[in-house]
Design an enzyme around this catalytic site. Structure first.
Site, PDB file in Angstrom:
ATOM      1  CD  GLU A  15      -2.525  -1.250   2.688  1.00  0.00           C
ATOM      2  OE1 GLU A  15      -2.250  -0.387   3.546  1.00  0.00           O
ATOM      3  OE2 GLU A  15      -3.304  -2.182   2.882  1.00  0.00           O
TER       4      GLU A  15
ATOM      5  CB  CYS B 190       2.662   7.068   3.871  1.00  0.00           C
ATOM      6  SG  CYS B 190       3.167   5.786   5.031  1.00  0.00           S
TER       7      CYS B 190
ATOM      8  CB  CYS C  75       5.862  -5.903   9.300  1.00  0.00           C
ATOM      9  SG  CYS C  75       7.052  -5.029  10.348  1.00  0.00           S
TER      10      CYS C  75
ATOM     11  CB  CYS D  80       4.110  -3.150  16.350  1.00  0.00           C
ATOM     12  SG  CYS D  80       5.882  -2.816  16.158  1.00  0.00           S
TER      13      CYS D  80
ATOM     14  CB  CYS E 269       1.224  -1.881  13.702  1.00  0.00           C
ATOM     15  SG  CYS E 269       1.520  -1.663  11.928  1.00  0.00           S
TER      16      CYS E 269
ATOM     17  CB  CYS F 225       0.078   0.865   7.399  1.00  0.00           C
ATOM     18  SG  CYS F 225       1.147   0.020   6.260  1.00  0.00           S
TER      19      CYS F 225
END
Length: 417
Positions: A132, A145, A152, A156, A159, A389
């Site tokens: 994205e 962004c 990932c 986290c 997130c 995100c």
């Protein structure tokens, strides 16, 4: 990345089926044509040398092609009118200028735009993954962004991307490609701007880039470095390094190297003022605790009042938003030229947290402000288009899974009959 909400209508454009010059299917990386997008000047010189360009012409030819790619935004070799036809034909035989495919574009009521982009095929199975990019227009700037990884590895807990496993790093071309797609869609290339009598933000739609999308940029260091070299080149995309911000969750050993070799502004995804809390929110803290992270920040190359570090702090109700947290935050930042972005939490389906009450956020900001640190509360943006995100990618994957299940059910029913 956490972008914040607005309410109201939104425009959703599914343009994946449209035929657009330069946006066609990408070739396999181990066969067919290679993309020129993402090659640095030395890499481009090597390519041209292999095509037979004499050494005495390399610098000139690199400059010409670099400007066509990144200053003019061309999507075909034929458009490079000051390059010989022989060289254009050679390049078109072996290389491509294809853009990343736009799978979905969403436009918020506040002007925020989000793109779900499909990457070229990679790996032995030729898989095509998605990332994205988000454009946030403001009165004095336009910020893009961008993502640096598919998924990932940091997990986290606040997130949404942290719920997605790491698939692979993006190439330099795929990172730069997000900016090219954004400029295409915003109409920012010179020929397009000439036809627009009132372009925004002093003639530039995209004035800033933040590496705050999917992934941890410092775990994809070489590709991020090459991409930012291209982005900041004065004859190309021409964004000052002071208008590029790299956000890290705290990969301490790479922070000094980022300052020395990439030289952009630094943002720290902090979110907690004690190791106990930050271990839960940002598990990387177990490897690089707060004290080590703060030392790395104090020693960041080029740090000054003019080049402050931004500390990102998502406001989570009852977790990290007390007066005591605000006072500890101030104490942690002693000796570091810094500003603090307070980010109202953008909830996502299944998230274990709630956003702090607005009054609590304002009280937290006041404590930090009184200590002499700028602590703007990030304006809510783009919630109506799932601008946090990873949300759009997850929604796309859920839709594909639902479609596959329906097709499987249909096949099973047909077989049974």
């Amino acid at each position: 990345m956490t972008l914040e909400p607005t309410t109201g209508p939104r425009t959703i454009l599914d343009i994946s089926h449209r035929s657009r010059p330069g946006h066609g299917p990408q070739p396999e990386p181990d066969g067919g044509r290679r993309s020129l997008i993402g090659l640095t000047r030395p890499e481009l010189a090597q390519v041209l040398s292999e095509l037979g360009v004499p050494e005495r012409q390399l610098r000139m030819r690199v400059g010409q092609i670099f400007r066509w790619l990144y200053n003019r935004g061309v999507t075909s070799f034929e458009a490079m009118t000051d390059v010989s036809k022989t060289l254009r034909d050679l390049m078109s035989e072996r290389f491509t200028l294809d853009r990343l495919d736009i799978i979905e574009e969403q436009i918020s009521a506040d002007g925020t735009r989000k793109w779900l982009l499909r990457l070229p095929a990679a790996g032995p199975l030729g898989q095509r993954h998605e990332v994205e990019a988000v454009y946030i227009p403001e009165e004095d700037r336009g910020t893009l962004c961008v993502s640096s990884q598919v998924g990932c590895t940091l997990s986290c807990t606040f997130c949404h991307t942290g719920t997605q496993t790491l698939v692979r790093n993006l190439t330099a071309g795929e990172i730069v490609g997000q900016l090219l797609v954004a400029r295409d869609r915003l109409g920012e290339w010179p020929e397009q701007l000439a036809a627009n009598p009132t372009p925004p933000v002093g003639g530039r739609y995209i004035t800033n880039i933040v590496l705050m999308g999917m992934g941890e940029p410092l775990y994809n260091f070489d590709n991020v470095k090459a991409a930012m070299e291209i982005v900041s080149d004065n004859e190309g995309l021409s964004l000052s390094r002071r208008r590029i911000t790299l956000s890290t969750a705290g990969v301490v050993p790479m922070i000094a190297r980022a300052g020395e070799e990439i030289g952009v502004m630094l943002a720290i995804s902090l979110h907690g003022t004690t190791d106990e809390i930050r271990n839960k929110l940002v598990p990387l803290n177990k490897k690089y605790p707060i004290a080590e992270l703060m030392d790395a920040c104090r020693n960041y190359p080029g740090l000054s009042n003019a080049r402050r570090i931004t500390f990102e702090y998502v406001m989570l109700k009852g977790i990290n938003d007390s007066d005591a947290d605000a006072k500890r935050l101030v104490k942690l930042l002693e000796g570091i030229p810094a500003k603090i972005n307070l980010i109202p939490f953008n909830p996502w389906p299944g998230s274990p947290y709630e956003c702090s009450d607005w009054e609590r956020i304002e009280t937290f900001a006041e404590i930090v402000n009184r200590a002499g640190y700028a602590s703007p509360i990030r304006t809510p943006r783009g919630r109506d288009i799932m601008a946090a995100c990873g949300q759009l990618k997850s929604a796309s994957e859920r839709l594909r899974a639902k479609t596959r299940k329906a097709l499987d059910n249909q096949a099973a029913e047909a077989a049974a009959s």
